[in-house]
Design an enzyme around this catalytic site. Structure first.
Site, short mmCIF file in Angstrom:
data_model
loop_
_atom_site.label_atom_id
_atom_site.label_comp_id
_atom_site.label_asym_id
_atom_site.label_seq_id
_atom_site.Cartn_x
_atom_site.Cartn_y
_atom_site.Cartn_z
N HIS A 101 0.83 -1.20 0.00
CA HIS A 101 0.00 0.00 0.00
C HIS A 101 0.87 1.25 0.00
O HIS A 101 1.80 1.38 0.80
CB HIS A 101 -0.91 0.02 1.23
N SER A 102 0.56 2.18 -0.91
CA SER A 102 1.25 3.46 -1.01
C SER A 102 2.75 3.23 -1.26
O SER A 102 3.11 2.59 -2.25
CB SER A 102 0.98 4.30 0.24
N LEU A 103 3.63 3.71 -0.39
CA LEU A 103 5.05 3.42 -0.57
C LEU A 103 5.28 1.91 -0.69
O LEU A 103 6.12 1.45 -1.47
CB LEU A 103 5.85 3.97 0.62
#
Length: 262
Positions: A101-103
């Site tokens: 998720h995300s990074l």
């Protein structure tokens, strides 16, 4: 398969989120989950209860947090993915999938590429979340170089995810801020290096209210694989994985299990 680390190294990098049950069938697939910037294994604490027994969740423990507080946080994303690949490679003898998720989406993607370079078969599925495709120069910048207060203000405006305790408690700020700044450095200095496309399918999840992504930008992940890419929008902002957790886990587990079928 060539590996460069011993099996115990995997226990530092990944935490099994569900203990085996005596007499129960073995899980069919391992799901390796990579947290967002500043996050730890606790991000996926409740996933074990929401996933079927056939899917075994493992949470990545990044340096500088969880049981690794004494280690310096990393700032080079591709080098970190290489370390994670070295640790996991000896343990991936069966089917596995990745979620980031995300990074964590970029870390998951680069770890899969690093594992492939070490002779490990690709995962049955790569799921990326809340992050545009790596070939897009979306996240370059110098936010990670801002003074502390301005840095926190920018992140709070962008994501609304800075707990008040970080601002109010000097000890919490001293512990958490270097981790968050290192992760932001990782994101803003990461540069995608072209290479052979993956062969596994990719699912790109996004939040309907997330200003960081659009259906079109998520579709860019399709250029990273020959296995097909599906975009899925779920209710919520950049951190939709909390309010939409049940829907996310239902969809993700179904897709992981479906990917096991040739």
């Amino acid at each position: 398969m060539t590996v460069t680390t011993s099996v115990p190294a995997a226990s530092a990098w990944a935490l099994r989120m569900r203990e085996p049950v005596a007499g129960a069938p073995d899980p069919l697939v391992r799901l390796v989950c990579v947290p967002y910037a500043g996050g730890g294994a606790a991000v996926f604490h409740e996933w074990a209860a929401g996933l079927p027994a056939a899917v075994e969740p493992w949470a990545v423990r990044m340096p500088g947090r969880d049981a690794r507080l004494t280690e310096p946080p990393r700032t080079d994303l591709r080098a970190t993915a290489g370390e994670l690949a070295d640790a996991l490679a000896p343990t991936l003898s069966g089917p596995y999938a990745f979620f980031g998720h995300s990074l964590g989406a970029f870390v998951a993607f680069e770890t899969v590429r690093a594992l492939r370079g070490r002779g490990v078969p690709e995962p049955v599925l790569l799921a990326v979340s809340a992050r545009n495709a790596p070939q897009e120069p979306t996240y370059r910048g110098a936010v990670h170089q801002l003074p502390d207060e301005e840095y926190l203000n920018v992140l709070d405006r962008r994501y609304g995810a800075i707990p008040p305790l970080i601002r109010e408690d000097a000890r919490m700020r001293a512990m958490y801020l270097p981790i968050l700044r290192a992760d932001t450095t990782m994101l803003e200095t990461y540069r995608y290096v072209p290479g052979p496309a993956l062969s596994c399918p990719v699912i790109a999840y996004g939040g309907t209210e997330d200003p960081e992504t659009t259906p079109e930008s998520l579709a860019g992940w399709g250029k990273m694989t020959r296995g097909g890419c599906t975009g899925v929008l779920l209710p919520g902002d950049h951190f939709f994985l909390q309010p939409s957790r049940d829907r996310l886990l239902a969809h993700l587990s179904a897709e992981v299990l479906r990917a096991l079928v040739p």
